[in-house]
Structures are given as C-alpha cells and as structure tokens.
Scaffold this motif. Structure first.
Motif, PDB file in Angstrom:
ATOM      1  N   ALA A  16       0.662  -1.026   0.067  1.00  0.00           N
ATOM      2  CA  ALA A  16      -0.184  -0.014   0.026  1.00  0.00           C
ATOM      3  C   ALA A  16       1.004   1.210   0.001  1.00  0.00           C
ATOM      4  CB  ALA A  16      -0.773  -0.110   1.283  1.00  0.00           C
ATOM      5  N   ARG A  17       2.002   1.103   0.436  1.00  0.00           N
ATOM      6  CA  ARG A  17       2.729   2.235   0.966  1.00  0.00           C
ATOM      7  C   ARG A  17       3.623   2.471  -0.399  1.00  0.00           C
ATOM      8  NH1 ARG A  17       7.821   2.662   5.275  1.00  0.00           N
ATOM      9  NH2 ARG A  17       8.530   4.592   4.877  1.00  0.00           N
ATOM     10  N   PHE A  18       4.088   1.540  -1.191  1.00  0.00           N
ATOM     11  CA  PHE A  18       5.289   1.897  -2.079  1.00  0.00           C
ATOM     12  C   PHE A  18       4.934   1.524  -3.411  1.00  0.00           C
ATOM     13  CE2 PHE A  18       7.764   0.670   1.494  1.00  0.00           C
ATOM     14  CZ  PHE A  18       8.631   1.758   1.635  1.00  0.00           C
ATOM     15  N   ARG A  19       3.619   0.906  -3.717  1.00  0.00           N
ATOM     16  CA  ARG A  19       3.239   0.801  -5.334  1.00  0.00           C
ATOM     17  C   ARG A  19       2.710   1.992  -5.722  1.00  0.00           C
ATOM     18  NH1 ARG A  19       3.324  -4.113  -8.367  1.00  0.00           N
ATOM     19  NH2 ARG A  19       4.403  -5.612  -7.003  1.00  0.00           N
ATOM     20  N   PRO A  20       3.413   2.276  -7.065  1.00  0.00           N
ATOM     21  CA  PRO A  20       3.282   3.548  -7.544  1.00  0.00           C
ATOM     22  C   PRO A  20       1.611   3.697  -8.078  1.00  0.00           C
ATOM     23  CG  PRO A  20       4.162   2.107  -9.251  1.00  0.00           C
ATOM     24  CD  PRO A  20       4.080   1.352  -7.971  1.00  0.00           C
ATOM     25  N   GLU A  21       1.375   4.855  -7.820  1.00  0.00           N
ATOM     26  CA  GLU A  21      -0.109   5.317  -8.292  1.00  0.00           C
ATOM     27  C   GLU A  21      -0.258   5.684  -9.652  1.00  0.00           C
ATOM     28  OE1 GLU A  21      -1.984   7.934  -5.817  1.00  0.00           O
ATOM     29  OE2 GLU A  21      -2.248   6.578  -3.952  1.00  0.00           O
ATOM     30  N   TYR A  22      -1.315   5.259 -10.197  1.00  0.00           N
ATOM     31  CA  TYR A  22      -1.449   5.893 -11.811  1.00  0.00           C
ATOM     32  C   TYR A  22      -1.822   7.120 -11.941  1.00  0.00           C
ATOM     33  CZ  TYR A  22      -1.829   0.632 -12.335  1.00  0.00           C
ATOM     34  OH  TYR A  22      -1.731  -0.760 -12.053  1.00  0.00           O
ATOM     35  N   PRO A  23      -1.490   7.653 -12.940  1.00  0.00           N
ATOM     36  CA  PRO A  23      -1.689   9.017 -13.139  1.00  0.00           C
ATOM     37  C   PRO A  23      -3.094   9.366 -13.333  1.00  0.00           C
ATOM     38  CG  PRO A  23      -0.797   8.155 -15.255  1.00  0.00           C
ATOM     39  CD  PRO A  23      -0.909   7.115 -14.317  1.00  0.00           C
ATOM     40  N   PRO A  24      -3.656  10.333 -12.974  1.00  0.00           N
ATOM     41  CA  PRO A  24      -5.168  10.681 -12.908  1.00  0.00           C
ATOM     42  C   PRO A  24      -5.476  10.565 -14.391  1.00  0.00           C
ATOM     43  CG  PRO A  24      -3.839  12.566 -12.513  1.00  0.00           C
ATOM     44  CD  PRO A  24      -2.931  11.766 -12.242  1.00  0.00           C
ATOM     45  N   GLU A  25      -4.797  10.864 -15.383  1.00  0.00           N
ATOM     46  CA  GLU A  25      -5.330  10.670 -16.892  1.00  0.00           C
ATOM     47  C   GLU A  25      -5.739   9.700 -17.282  1.00  0.00           C
ATOM     48  OE1 GLU A  25      -2.334  14.177 -16.220  1.00  0.00           O
ATOM     49  OE2 GLU A  25      -2.397  11.864 -15.652  1.00  0.00           O
TER      50      GLU A  25
END
Length: 248
Positions: A16-25
């Motif tokens: 939960a802490r380190f997985r990269p988040e997807y761009p809002p696009e």
C-alpha cells in the motif's frame, strides 16, 4: 540507513505504501469513453490505487481482490466499496457494470473463466481495460545496474506470468472489439528507500528470499546505494503504461 538494513522484509502495508499510483489521466480517459458512469468494477484491486481514482468519475466503484490483506490496507472513499472475491466469481448482477478494469492483475486470472464473468456482468457497450505497467526506467547511470538485477539476477525467480506483464499483455487472448489506448506513463521522484520498498513488493523478491538467496537482494541494495549517493536524494522513476482496451 545502514548498508546492512533488510529492505526486503515487507508485507501488505508496504504494498500500500510503495506501489506507484496511476496518473489521474488514466481514470479520466476511461471515464471519457465510458457510455455510462453508474458503476465501475476494479478486479484484483490490491489496495485500491486505481479504484479510488475511478471514484472521481463514476457514481459507484467496487474493488475486488482475493487477498484479505490487500483489502485490509485499501484506502476508503465514500463512493468505493471493497470486497474479497476472485476474478473468476464476480459478485455482481448480470449486465450491471459500465467499466471493468484489471490493473497489474490480469496475468494471475483464469482468463476463460474471467472473460465469461465479464460478459455476464457487463452492461451494453461496457468497456474492459486490462492495464499493466512495464519495467521501470531510472537515470542512465542507474538503469544498467537495475536492468542487470531485473533481467539476470532475479529473472529466474519471476513466475512465468510475469512475461505477460513485460509484453504489455500483448500475448493475452482478447476476444473483444479492441479500442486504441493513449500513451501514458507513471512518473515519480523517489528516494532510495522508496525505490527499494517498491522492489520489496515483487513476487520474484519473495521467491528469492524463500530460496535463501538474500545475498542477491542485499548485494543489489548495497551497490545501488553506492551509486545513488545521498539516499535522501530524489531521482526520476518512470513506468510505461500498457493497456488492452475492449468494448463489449
């Protein structure tokens, strides 16, 4: 931050802490081509990174994952519900879903059974998006060392399904009316501990540890730290996003 630190002793909280988040696009694009926005379904949602982004655009979003540990670390959102369920048994009514996503998860599915469920729950003109992000890229001086670690040193420990991710799901059967997807990427500025924390969530790292080859991990961490310089220095990290997009 001592060189002997065990960077790879991690669990669901690290995911939960380190997985990269997807761009809002990404969520914006999916919403823009969805005919209806009543209900989106995120299958294999993990801790809900994409799930809660979809909630900015859909009336309701359901995030499903077979792992109770992942669901326990999912971040709440007023328009999101989470539940434990496998991709092959979707707990939804027939023809009820407008968008179905599977982000960095479809390579684990029993695809014929999952696709049968997709056809069952999808509304008319619903969309299915199988999303993955490729091998990360670093600054040039770090990229070669990382590439050797990824492809050679822990390469034999990746499950066979990982090849599907590396190819952007290009080799997956996809019996849907395929749509063109835009070029997108995840871009981050990370410190050393964030990059190694992310690497710690890999299934190949877990297999390396199970094989009692912690030396592979620690040697890489030590060498990368030496090359990185000040571990609090931010460096660019980039993942290309790949997508198989279909209309039902």
């Amino acid at each position: 931050m001592g060189a002997s630190r065990n960077w790879f002793e991690q669990g669901g909280e690290a995911y939960a802490r380190f997985r990269p988040e997807y761009p809002p696009e990404l969520a914006q694009f999916l919403a823009s081509i969805s005919k209806d926005k009543a209900l989106a379904l995120d299958v294999g949602c993990g801790n809900g990174q994409l799930t809660r982004q979809l909630a900015q655009h859909f009336d309701q979003v359901l995030g499903l994952d077979p792992s109770s540990d992942q669901i326990a670390h999912a971040i709440a959102h007023p328009r999101v519900q989470y539940a434990c369920a496998p991709a092959e048994q979707l707990p939804l009514a027939d023809h009820s879903v407008n968008l179905i996503t599977a982000a960095q998860a479809a390579h684990w599915f029993d695809l014929p059974r999952f696709y049968a469920q997709v056809w069952r729950v999808a509304s008319s003109n619903a969309l299915l998006a199988l999303i993955s992000y490729g091998v990360l890229r670093l600054d040039e001086e770090l990229d070669a060392r990382f590439g050797r670690f990824y492809w050679q040193e822990i390469g034999p420990y990746w499950p066979a399904e990982r090849k599907l991710v590396d190819s952007g799901y290009a080799d997956l059967p996809f019996p849907f009316a395929e749509q063109v997807a835009p070029e997108l990427a995840i871009c981050k500025a990370w410190k050393l501990d964030e990059l190694l924390g992310y690497i710690s969530t890999w299934s190949a790292v877990r297999r390396v540890r199970e094989a009692s080859r912690e030396d592979i991990l620690q040697n890489f961490a030590t060498e990368l730290r030496s090359m990185w310089g000040d571990p609090s220095q931010y460096r660019a990290v980039r993942w290309p996003i790949k997508m198989r997009l279909g209309m039902l």
